[in-house]
Design a protein around this motif. Structure first.
Motif, PDB file in Angstrom:
ATOM      1  N   ALA A 155       9.405 -29.494   3.616  1.00 25.93           N
ATOM      2  CA  ALA A 155       9.720 -30.591   2.708  1.00 25.93           C
ATOM      3  C   ALA A 155      11.225 -30.760   2.625  1.00 25.93           C
ATOM      4  O   ALA A 155      11.985 -29.836   2.895  1.00 25.93           O
ATOM      5  CB  ALA A 155       9.154 -30.318   1.320  1.00 25.93           C
ATOM      6  N   VAL A 156      11.618 -31.965   2.221  1.00 27.97           N
ATOM      7  CA  VAL A 156      13.036 -32.237   1.978  1.00 27.97           C
ATOM      8  C   VAL A 156      13.142 -33.164   0.783  1.00 27.97           C
ATOM      9  O   VAL A 156      12.254 -33.988   0.547  1.00 27.97           O
ATOM     10  CB  VAL A 156      13.716 -32.840   3.226  1.00 27.97           C
ATOM     11  CG1 VAL A 156      13.175 -34.224   3.534  1.00 27.97           C
ATOM     12  CG2 VAL A 156      15.233 -32.868   3.068  1.00 27.97           C
ATOM     13  N   ALA A 169       8.032 -31.131  -3.783  1.00 32.65           N
ATOM     14  CA  ALA A 169       9.404 -30.702  -4.007  1.00 32.65           C
ATOM     15  C   ALA A 169      10.012 -31.487  -5.158  1.00 32.65           C
ATOM     16  O   ALA A 169       9.732 -32.684  -5.317  1.00 32.65           O
ATOM     17  CB  ALA A 169      10.231 -30.900  -2.736  1.00 32.65           C
ATOM     18  N   SER A 170      10.836 -30.819  -5.919  1.00 30.07           N
ATOM     19  CA  SER A 170      11.562 -31.476  -7.005  1.00 30.07           C
ATOM     20  C   SER A 170      12.901 -30.758  -7.173  1.00 30.07           C
ATOM     21  O   SER A 170      13.121 -29.687  -6.603  1.00 30.07           O
ATOM     22  CB  SER A 170      10.757 -31.432  -8.304  1.00 30.07           C
ATOM     23  OG  SER A 170      10.537 -30.090  -8.705  1.00 30.07           O
ATOM     24  N   ARG A 171      13.778 -31.365  -7.940  1.00 34.11           N
ATOM     25  CA  ARG A 171      15.071 -30.725  -8.168  1.00 34.11           C
ATOM     26  C   ARG A 171      15.582 -31.028  -9.558  1.00 34.11           C
ATOM     27  O   ARG A 171      15.257 -32.073 -10.146  1.00 34.11           O
ATOM     28  CB  ARG A 171      16.096 -31.133  -7.114  1.00 34.11           C
ATOM     29  CG  ARG A 171      16.558 -32.552  -7.149  1.00 34.11           C
ATOM     30  CD  ARG A 171      17.380 -32.888  -5.888  1.00 34.11           C
ATOM     31  NE  ARG A 171      18.652 -32.179  -5.858  1.00 34.11           N
ATOM     32  CZ  ARG A 171      19.401 -32.046  -4.755  1.00 34.11           C
ATOM     33  NH1 ARG A 171      18.985 -32.582  -3.611  1.00 34.11           N
ATOM     34  NH2 ARG A 171      20.555 -31.391  -4.799  1.00 34.11           N
ATOM     35  N   ALA A 201      15.175 -38.642  -5.808  1.00 33.71           N
ATOM     36  CA  ALA A 201      14.337 -39.839  -5.813  1.00 33.71           C
ATOM     37  C   ALA A 201      13.437 -39.914  -4.582  1.00 33.71           C
ATOM     38  O   ALA A 201      12.375 -40.541  -4.624  1.00 33.71           O
ATOM     39  CB  ALA A 201      15.214 -41.082  -5.889  1.00 33.71           C
ATOM     40  N   SER A 202      13.855 -39.280  -3.497  1.00 33.62           N
ATOM     41  CA  SER A 202      13.070 -39.336  -2.257  1.00 33.62           C
ATOM     42  C   SER A 202      12.697 -37.938  -1.802  1.00 33.62           C
ATOM     43  O   SER A 202      13.543 -37.030  -1.802  1.00 33.62           O
ATOM     44  CB  SER A 202      13.878 -40.018  -1.143  1.00 33.62           C
ATOM     45  OG  SER A 202      14.162 -41.348  -1.473  1.00 33.62           O
ATOM     46  N   ILE A 233      18.419 -31.020   0.134  1.00 32.23           N
ATOM     47  CA  ILE A 233      17.832 -29.682   0.193  1.00 32.23           C
ATOM     48  C   ILE A 233      16.461 -29.759   0.860  1.00 32.23           C
ATOM     49  O   ILE A 233      15.652 -30.641   0.544  1.00 32.23           O
ATOM     50  CB  ILE A 233      17.669 -29.067  -1.207  1.00 32.23           C
ATOM     51  CG1 ILE A 233      18.986 -29.094  -1.971  1.00 32.23           C
ATOM     52  CG2 ILE A 233      17.129 -27.640  -1.079  1.00 32.23           C
ATOM     53  CD1 ILE A 233      20.067 -28.180  -1.426  1.00 32.23           C
ATOM     54  N   ALA A 234      16.220 -28.821   1.752  1.00 26.37           N
ATOM     55  CA  ALA A 234      14.942 -28.777   2.461  1.00 26.37           C
ATOM     56  C   ALA A 234      14.308 -27.399   2.314  1.00 26.37           C
ATOM     57  O   ALA A 234      14.993 -26.404   2.038  1.00 26.37           O
ATOM     58  CB  ALA A 234      15.140 -29.098   3.938  1.00 26.37           C
ATOM     59  N   TRP A 235      13.015 -27.382   2.524  1.00 29.25           N
ATOM     60  CA  TRP A 235      12.257 -26.134   2.602  1.00 29.25           C
ATOM     61  C   TRP A 235      11.675 -26.014   4.011  1.00 29.25           C
ATOM     62  O   TRP A 235      11.111 -26.974   4.544  1.00 29.25           O
ATOM     63  CB  TRP A 235      11.125 -26.109   1.593  1.00 29.25           C
ATOM     64  CG  TRP A 235      11.556 -25.937   0.172  1.00 29.25           C
ATOM     65  CD1 TRP A 235      11.744 -26.925  -0.747  1.00 29.25           C
ATOM     66  CD2 TRP A 235      11.836 -24.708  -0.500  1.00 29.25           C
ATOM     67  NE1 TRP A 235      12.141 -26.386  -1.941  1.00 29.25           N
ATOM     68  CE2 TRP A 235      12.197 -25.019  -1.820  1.00 29.25           C
ATOM     69  CE3 TRP A 235      11.827 -23.367  -0.116  1.00 29.25           C
ATOM     70  CZ2 TRP A 235      12.548 -24.045  -2.764  1.00 29.25           C
ATOM     71  CZ3 TRP A 235      12.173 -22.401  -1.028  1.00 29.25           C
ATOM     72  CH2 TRP A 235      12.529 -22.739  -2.344  1.00 29.25           C
TER      73      TRP A 235
END
Length: 128
Positions: free
Chosen positions: A48-49, A69-71, A55-56, A33-35
């Protein structure tokens, strides 16, 4: 996968916002997922991605130290925490998804054409 970005709004310089990108489907953890963001009259640019596991992450230089960024794969959601916002951060923010892990490579991750799925965008306005 269907993506829906939310959390945008009007904030003063120095303020914070947290954007969310909620996804449908049971295979959310299979997607990188990217922004991206698009300021008025300008092209859409990479912000961001985040990798499938979270983890990355890769953040564009202009926002490093301020945006992260987080998920949460259990919640099918990716976040973009935005701190110390500046007027130049004003833009519509989009989340995008792709299943190919090689999209994390620098030659790919910043290319809007590489992403298969896009959300509708959420507007962020930072007043001076």
């Amino acid at each position: 996968v269907q993506l829906q970005a939310s959390g945008g709004g009007l904030v003063q310089t120095g303020g914070s916002l947290r954007l969310s990108c909620a996804a449908s489907g049971r295979t959310f953890s299979s997607y990188v997922i990217a922004w991206f963001r698009q300021a008025p009259g300008k092209e859409r640019t990479f912000v961001a991605v985040i990798s499938r596991s979270g983890a990355s992450t890769f953040i564009t230089d202009s926002v490093k130290g301020r945006l992260t960024a987080s998920r949460d794969n259990a919640e099918n959601t990716v976040y973009l925490q935005m701190n110390n916002l500046r007027p130049e951060d004003t833009a519509v923010y989009y989340c995008a998804a792709d299943r190919e892990n090689n999209i994390l490579a620098k030659r790919n991750r910043e290319d809007v054409r590489k992403y298969e799925f896009w959300g509708q965008g959420t507007k962020v306005t930072v007043s001076s």
